[in-house]
Write a protein that holds these residues in place. Structure first.
Motif, short mmCIF file in Angstrom:
data_model
loop_
_atom_site.label_atom_id
_atom_site.label_comp_id
_atom_site.label_asym_id
_atom_site.label_seq_id
_atom_site.Cartn_x
_atom_site.Cartn_y
_atom_site.Cartn_z
N TYR A 1 0.84 -1.20 0.00
CA TYR A 1 0.00 0.00 0.00
C TYR A 1 0.88 1.26 0.00
O TYR A 1 0.59 2.22 -0.71
CB TYR A 1 -0.97 0.03 1.20
CG TYR A 1 -1.73 1.34 1.21
CD1 TYR A 1 -2.74 1.59 0.29
CD2 TYR A 1 -1.38 2.36 2.10
CE1 TYR A 1 -3.40 2.81 0.25
CE2 TYR A 1 -2.02 3.60 2.05
CZ TYR A 1 -3.03 3.82 1.14
OH TYR A 1 -3.66 5.04 1.08
N TYR B 1 2.05 1.85 -3.40
CA TYR B 1 0.90 2.33 -4.19
C TYR B 1 0.61 3.80 -3.90
O TYR B 1 0.37 4.60 -4.80
CB TYR B 1 -0.30 1.47 -3.79
CG TYR B 1 -1.08 0.89 -4.95
CD1 TYR B 1 -0.48 0.46 -6.11
CD2 TYR B 1 -2.47 0.75 -4.84
CE1 TYR B 1 -1.22 -0.08 -7.14
CE2 TYR B 1 -3.22 0.21 -5.86
CZ TYR B 1 -2.59 -0.20 -7.01
OH TYR B 1 -3.33 -0.72 -8.03
N ALA C 1 1.05 6.89 -6.49
CA ALA C 1 -0.08 7.82 -6.75
C ALA C 1 0.39 9.26 -6.54
O ALA C 1 0.03 10.15 -7.32
CB ALA C 1 -1.25 7.50 -5.83
N ALA D 1 8.57 4.77 -3.86
CA ALA D 1 7.63 3.68 -4.15
C ALA D 1 8.40 2.37 -4.38
O ALA D 1 8.01 1.31 -3.90
CB ALA D 1 6.80 4.03 -5.38
N THR E 1 8.33 -1.37 -2.32
CA THR E 1 8.19 -2.70 -2.92
C THR E 1 9.31 -3.62 -2.41
O THR E 1 9.07 -4.80 -2.12
CB THR E 1 8.26 -2.60 -4.46
OG1 THR E 1 7.32 -1.62 -4.88
CG2 THR E 1 7.93 -3.91 -5.12
N VAL F 1 -5.01 -4.76 -2.18
CA VAL F 1 -4.31 -3.54 -1.79
C VAL F 1 -5.29 -2.38 -1.99
O VAL F 1 -5.82 -2.20 -3.09
CB VAL F 1 -3.02 -3.31 -2.60
CG1 VAL F 1 -2.32 -2.03 -2.16
CG2 VAL F 1 -2.08 -4.51 -2.45
N ALA G 1 -6.97 1.18 -2.58
CA ALA G 1 -6.64 2.24 -3.54
C ALA G 1 -6.23 3.51 -2.80
O ALA G 1 -6.90 3.90 -1.85
CB ALA G 1 -7.83 2.52 -4.44
#
Ligand code: MG
Length: 166
Positions: free
Chosen positions: A21, A24, A28, A49, A53, A75, A77
């Motif tokens: 998350y 993500y 974003a 990001a 990961t 996951v 949004a």
């Protein structure tokens, strides 16, 4: 070495979800910043990001090494837009503080279970969170000092554009 307890396995699986998350969320934010023509901020966020990961993968590998089973869930949004770079970094800092508390809870659980291997693995994340919070806070403080002045925001953007993928 004993197998990972079911409780610890579930908690680390949950943490994999939180790290993904985070990736993500930062992706974003990168996309949002790119759309605002702040490509230096976007560069910093893309690297962030990718690091998240890698955090997820560290936990993934650890569960497998301990004979556990990784189970991936949905996951959530992330949001898609922010009012300003300041608001972005307020949220990055708050998010990292939350992640720190999750890592601390995992460490508490490992200690309670006398799971020394998990303690040792988690020690890396405890140290990493000190750095993550420090990085986020430094940029947040700079943005606060800039008080929305476009020339200063561009200077910060240029500096963040120099962050290298390591
Ligand atoms: Mg992380």
């Amino acid at each position: 070495m004993a197998l990972l307890s079911k409780k610890m396995q579930d908690a680390i699986n949950q943490q994999i979800n939180r790290e993904l998350y985070s990736a993500y969320l930062y992706l974003a934010m990168a996309s949002h910043l790119e759309s605002e023509n702040l490509s230096g901020f976007a560069n910093w966020m893309e690297i962030q990001a990718k690091e998240e990961t890698e955090h997820a993968m560290k936990f993934y590998k650890y569960i497998n090494e301990r004979g556990g089973r990784v189970i991936l869930k949905d996951v959530e949004a992330p949001p898609a837009a922010w009012k300003s770079p300041l608001e972005v970094f307020e949220q990055v800092y708050e998010h990292e503080k939350k992640v720190t508390s999750l890592i601390n809870n995992l460490m508490k659980m490992a200690k309670a279970e006398n799971d020394y291997a998990s303690e040792s693995m988690l020690k890396w994340f405890i140290d990493e969170q000190v750095e993550e919070e420090d990085n986020a806070l430094t940029i947040l403080e700079q943005l606060k000092m800039a008080r929305g002045a476009v020339n200063l925001i561009f200077q910060i953007d240029r500096a963040l554009g120099k962050r290298k993928d390591d």
